[in-house]
Design a protein around this motif. Structure first.
Motif, mmCIF file in Angstrom:
data_model
loop_
_atom_site.group_PDB
_atom_site.id
_atom_site.type_symbol
_atom_site.label_atom_id
_atom_site.label_comp_id
_atom_site.label_asym_id
_atom_site.label_seq_id
_atom_site.Cartn_x
_atom_site.Cartn_y
_atom_site.Cartn_z
ATOM 1 N N ILE A 48 11.799 8.971 -3.782
ATOM 2 C CA ILE A 48 11.564 8.880 -5.225
ATOM 3 C C ILE A 48 11.606 10.261 -5.858
ATOM 4 N N LEU A 49 10.952 11.226 -5.245
ATOM 5 C CA LEU A 49 10.973 12.583 -5.802
ATOM 6 C C LEU A 49 12.394 13.133 -5.856
ATOM 7 N N ARG A 50 13.170 12.896 -4.791
ATOM 8 C CA ARG A 50 14.542 13.413 -4.756
ATOM 9 C C ARG A 50 15.422 12.723 -5.799
ATOM 10 N N LEU A 51 15.256 11.408 -5.966
ATOM 11 C CA LEU A 51 16.057 10.699 -6.971
ATOM 12 C C LEU A 51 15.692 11.140 -8.385
ATOM 13 N N LEU A 52 14.400 11.254 -8.646
ATOM 14 C CA LEU A 52 13.978 11.647 -9.994
ATOM 15 C C LEU A 52 14.335 13.093 -10.319
ATOM 16 N N ALA A 53 14.584 13.901 -9.286
ATOM 17 C CA ALA A 53 15.053 15.267 -9.527
ATOM 18 C C ALA A 53 16.469 15.246 -10.107
ATOM 19 N N GLU A 54 17.204 14.179 -9.828
ATOM 20 C CA GLU A 54 18.560 14.040 -10.352
ATOM 21 C C GLU A 54 18.564 13.548 -11.795
ATOM 22 N N GLU A 55 17.709 12.540 -12.059
ATOM 23 C CA GLU A 55 17.631 11.971 -13.408
ATOM 24 C C GLU A 55 16.443 11.021 -13.500
ATOM 25 N N PRO A 56 15.908 10.820 -14.706
ATOM 26 C CA PRO A 56 14.835 9.834 -14.876
ATOM 27 C C PRO A 56 15.362 8.431 -14.579
ATOM 28 N N MET A 57 14.493 7.587 -14.012
ATOM 29 C CA MET A 57 14.889 6.220 -13.659
ATOM 30 C C MET A 57 13.708 5.280 -13.800
ATOM 31 N N HIS A 58 14.008 3.985 -13.951
ATOM 32 C CA HIS A 58 12.958 2.978 -13.871
ATOM 33 C C HIS A 58 12.903 2.468 -12.434
ATOM 34 N N GLY A 59 11.864 1.727 -12.099
ATOM 35 C CA GLY A 59 11.600 1.317 -10.726
ATOM 36 C C GLY A 59 12.728 0.560 -10.067
ATOM 37 N N TYR A 60 13.311 -0.414 -10.759
ATOM 38 C CA TYR A 60 14.384 -1.191 -10.136
ATOM 39 C C TYR A 60 15.652 -0.360 -9.980
ATOM 40 N N GLN A 61 15.829 0.642 -10.830
ATOM 41 C CA GLN A 61 16.941 1.567 -10.659
ATOM 42 C C GLN A 61 16.763 2.348 -9.363
ATOM 43 N N THR A 84 3.843 3.737 -5.096
ATOM 44 C CA THR A 84 4.176 5.145 -4.858
ATOM 45 C C THR A 84 4.381 5.864 -6.183
ATOM 46 N N LEU A 85 5.059 5.219 -7.123
ATOM 47 C CA LEU A 85 5.215 5.810 -8.448
ATOM 48 C C LEU A 85 3.851 6.050 -9.104
ATOM 49 N N GLN A 86 2.942 5.077 -8.958
ATOM 50 C CA GLN A 86 1.603 5.235 -9.529
ATOM 51 C C GLN A 86 0.863 6.398 -8.872
ATOM 52 N N SER A 87 0.991 6.524 -7.563
ATOM 53 C CA SER A 87 0.366 7.620 -6.834
ATOM 54 C C SER A 87 0.929 8.962 -7.296
ATOM 55 N N LEU A 88 2.231 9.037 -7.463
ATOM 56 C CA LEU A 88 2.857 10.268 -7.944
ATOM 57 C C LEU A 88 2.390 10.595 -9.365
ATOM 58 N N ALA A 89 2.191 9.583 -10.180
ATOM 59 C CA ALA A 89 1.672 9.792 -11.531
ATOM 60 C C ALA A 89 0.230 10.291 -11.473
ATOM 61 N N ASP A 90 -0.568 9.697 -10.586
ATOM 62 C CA ASP A 90 -1.960 10.132 -10.438
ATOM 63 C C ASP A 90 -2.046 11.588 -9.990
ATOM 64 N N GLU A 91 -1.062 12.022 -9.204
ATOM 65 C CA GLU A 91 -1.022 13.409 -8.728
ATOM 66 C C GLU A 91 -0.422 14.363 -9.756
#
Length: 182
Positions: A48-61, A84-91
């Motif tokens: 997730i971190l590596r994908l979001l480094a490329e571009e913003p995405m929604h969960g199903y993306q 995992t997205l929620q955990s990353l947001a909490d962090e």
């Protein structure tokens, strides 16, 4: 005495075709040998971190990208991606904003730093693709077949379902003949 319709319902077939999944998805995956690779929890986070480094995405993306990049061998469930997205947001590593009715996740500055630290590692989707049973796309092809079978069963007419049964019977016979070859 049961009516013909009751017997069909007991088999998972109803008036309008196949009742989707009816507990068969897990059975199908088990029959395929190894289902799509199960990644370690850290792999979902890393991916997730590596994908979001490329571009913003929604969960199903995110799920779709991971499935595509792993050549169909890894398709994490929403039950692993969204927590995992929620955990990353909490962090404080990602933020979510509504875009066209969907939550789109993007990295924060701290998330960009975390993703940069992972850039030297091989990508989890590459590892999943390399550990597939044969690297031939077998799981991906079987998954697409599985989707088509259920779609015909859900929406096909009686004639279409009958034609599909013939195709499936022929495919089964041909698959067994492959195993019989030396």
């Amino acid at each position: 005495m049961h009516s013909h319709h009751t017997t069909q319902d007991q088999m998972g077939w109803g008036q309008h075709g196949f009742k989707p999944f009816h507990g068969m998805a897990a059975q199908f995956q088990a029959l395929m040998g190894q289902p799509g690779q199960r990644a370690r929890r850290g792999d979902v986070r890393t991916a997730i971190l590596r994908l979001l480094a490329e571009e913003p995405m929604h969960g199903y993306q995110i799920i779709g990208e991971l499935t595509e990049r792993s050549e169909g061998t890894w398709s994490p469930s929403p039950g692993s991606v969204y927590p995992t997205l929620q955990s990353l947001a909490d962090e404080g590593l990602v933020t979510a904003e509504p875009v066209s009715g969907k939550k789109v996740y993007r990295l924060t500055d701290a998330g960009v730093d975390a993703a940069a630290q992972l850039a030297e590692r091989s990508a989890p989707w590459d590892e999943a693709a390399q550990t597939s049973t044969t690297g031939t796309g077998y799981h991906h092809a079987a998954g697409r077949l599985f989707q088509a079978v259920f779609q015909v069963g859900r929406t096909g007419s009686a004639h279409q379902i009958g034609a599909a049964v013939e195709v499936l019977d022929d495919a089964r016979k041909r698959l067994y003949s492959i195993l019989a070859e030396d």
